[in-house]
Scaffold this active site. Sequence first.
Site, PDB file in Angstrom:
ATOM      1  N   HIS A 148       0.809  -1.216   0.000  1.00  0.00           N
ATOM      2  CA  HIS A 148       0.000   0.000   0.000  1.00  0.00           C
ATOM      3  C   HIS A 148       0.844   1.268   0.000  1.00  0.00           C
ATOM      4  O   HIS A 148       0.393   2.313  -0.478  1.00  0.00           O
ATOM      5  CB  HIS A 148      -0.939   0.004   1.205  1.00  0.00           C
ATOM      6  CG  HIS A 148      -1.977  -1.075   1.146  1.00  0.00           C
ATOM      7  ND1 HIS A 148      -2.801  -1.367   2.208  1.00  0.00           N
ATOM      8  CD2 HIS A 148      -2.319  -1.946   0.159  1.00  0.00           C
ATOM      9  CE1 HIS A 148      -3.604  -2.364   1.878  1.00  0.00           C
ATOM     10  NE2 HIS A 148      -3.316  -2.737   0.644  1.00  0.00           N
TER      11      HIS A 148
ATOM     12  N   CYS B 109      -6.306  -6.153   6.828  1.00  0.00           N
ATOM     13  CA  CYS B 109      -4.912  -6.433   7.138  1.00  0.00           C
ATOM     14  C   CYS B 109      -4.741  -6.554   8.645  1.00  0.00           C
ATOM     15  O   CYS B 109      -4.947  -5.597   9.386  1.00  0.00           O
ATOM     16  CB  CYS B 109      -4.028  -5.311   6.602  1.00  0.00           C
ATOM     17  SG  CYS B 109      -2.269  -5.601   6.771  1.00  0.00           S
TER      18      CYS B 109
ATOM     19  N   PHE C 292      -1.079  -8.239   4.868  1.00  0.00           N
ATOM     20  CA  PHE C 292       0.270  -7.670   4.762  1.00  0.00           C
ATOM     21  C   PHE C 292       0.302  -6.310   4.065  1.00  0.00           C
ATOM     22  O   PHE C 292       1.277  -5.985   3.381  1.00  0.00           O
ATOM     23  CB  PHE C 292       1.206  -8.653   4.048  1.00  0.00           C
ATOM     24  CG  PHE C 292       1.041 -10.070   4.510  1.00  0.00           C
ATOM     25  CD1 PHE C 292       1.121 -10.385   5.857  1.00  0.00           C
ATOM     26  CD2 PHE C 292       0.762 -11.091   3.616  1.00  0.00           C
ATOM     27  CE1 PHE C 292       0.941 -11.689   6.305  1.00  0.00           C
ATOM     28  CE2 PHE C 292       0.587 -12.392   4.052  1.00  0.00           C
ATOM     29  CZ  PHE C 292       0.664 -12.700   5.397  1.00  0.00           C
ATOM     30  N   CYS C 293      -0.747  -5.513   4.251  1.00  0.00           N
ATOM     31  CA  CYS C 293      -0.827  -4.190   3.605  1.00  0.00           C
ATOM     32  C   CYS C 293      -0.579  -4.299   2.104  1.00  0.00           C
ATOM     33  O   CYS C 293       0.035  -3.417   1.492  1.00  0.00           O
ATOM     34  CB  CYS C 293       0.144  -3.202   4.256  1.00  0.00           C
ATOM     35  SG  CYS C 293      -0.300  -2.804   5.951  1.00  0.00           S
ATOM     36  N   ALA C 294      -1.069  -5.403   1.538  1.00  0.00           N
ATOM     37  CA  ALA C 294      -1.025  -5.630   0.085  1.00  0.00           C
ATOM     38  C   ALA C 294      -2.309  -6.375  -0.272  1.00  0.00           C
ATOM     39  O   ALA C 294      -2.284  -7.453  -0.853  1.00  0.00           O
ATOM     40  CB  ALA C 294       0.210  -6.429  -0.299  1.00  0.00           C
TER      41      ALA C 294
END
Length: 458
Positions: A129, A395, A375-377
């Site tokens: 992100h 997340c 995982f902020c993805a």
Amino acid sequence: MSVVTAATDRSFCSPLPVLGKDVTVPLVTGGEVTYAALDYAASAPALQRVWDDVAAYAPYYGSVHRGAGYLSQLSTDLFENSRKAVAEFLGCRAGDQVIFTRSTTDSLNLLAAAVPADCQVFVYETEHHASLLPWRDARVTYLNAPRTPAQAVEALERALAGRDPYGPALVCVTGASNVTGELWPVKELAAAAHAHGARIVLDAAQLAPHHPVDIDELDVDWVAFSGHKLYAPFGSGVLAGRADWLQDAEPYLAGGGASRKVARRTDGGVDVEWHSTAARHEAGSPNVIGVYSIASACKALTEAGFDRLVAREQQLVTRVREGLAEVPQVKVLSLFGDDAPRVGVISFVVEGWNSSHFAAALSAEYGIGVRDGLFCAHPLVRTLLGSDPQDPGECGAPEAEPGERSLNAIRVSFGAGTPDEHIERFVRAVKELVSEGAQWKYRTEDGRCVPDRGTAQV
């Protein structure tokens, strides 16, 4: 097609000493065990060498740049020499600037604020992100997740071929995925970007701690990374690269340090002359200790022999992947396939397990710290899991109960400070949990799966 590849030097290399290597943690089943920190992709433990360097400097702490006293001058020299050390570590070119920030996220937001008006940005949905979201004032084209390095280059070339050829353009890409650990074809992507008149910024948050990064050799325009992933304490980061867009942009923060001269006008207003150096975007009192810790980490990795560290890490990667392959219920997540080169970052799911439940059991019953979530993805993990982009899930905040399927994964990550024993314990723990189940009951509390200490063992 070439990608950033791992070193092949297999000479012996011991893990580097890190803080916390002897810390013990309690097990819910009784007793204590040395903590196995296998969450390097979130924050790597600080190197002992870095901590010692900072401690040695601490008595000489002073303000930087404008103080006349000895300690101030000493601190200024240390701050600017740290800038030179980072530039050398990254292989910066003549004319490149090294700007100190708070993190990779801060670095990329700084660059996003500096892109020219009407800039078109190209970014893959596979990005963290920090790389995916900062481009709010630009025209953004989001590229679908490629399934091979060649597809990544082809997709970018097609997108760039259809852009406005006269306006500014920027490509943002990771060097190593924070989810799969896979290495991206950075040099080829840089060549494609430049062939179409675009620039490229490399998110090296996961690459720089695991593999040498050379701006000149990769031919990227900027590199961003964080100190807390490079074995330094929290709160420091770097944006390094071309100076022109940065010099032309308004300061990221307005204030002391960024301004060269401020004067009142006759009409009562204020005229400001801003610095054209890196100071333009470093307003306020800088994080001198954070900056020095990054430089110390850069020197420590270089002096230890980065190629040897890479080679040892690849041995750990092989051991983890081989161990997980022996468990049929485990699915390792990958974009580019099993043969893709990667750093010590591996994500997986376990059939029949909620990912948060599995990660909680690793911690509570084995003293192993991993990460679970998206995982902020989020777009990438959902693509890898084959879920609908609109499916619920956050997340680090799984909604499923223990035992239920979740839209999250488990990530194990390691690096220069990881002992062999931690890897062996992790592989053994995965096999035991899958074959025998958890020894304790768990419940969801505040979005996290935790041991239910009010109940007996299973």
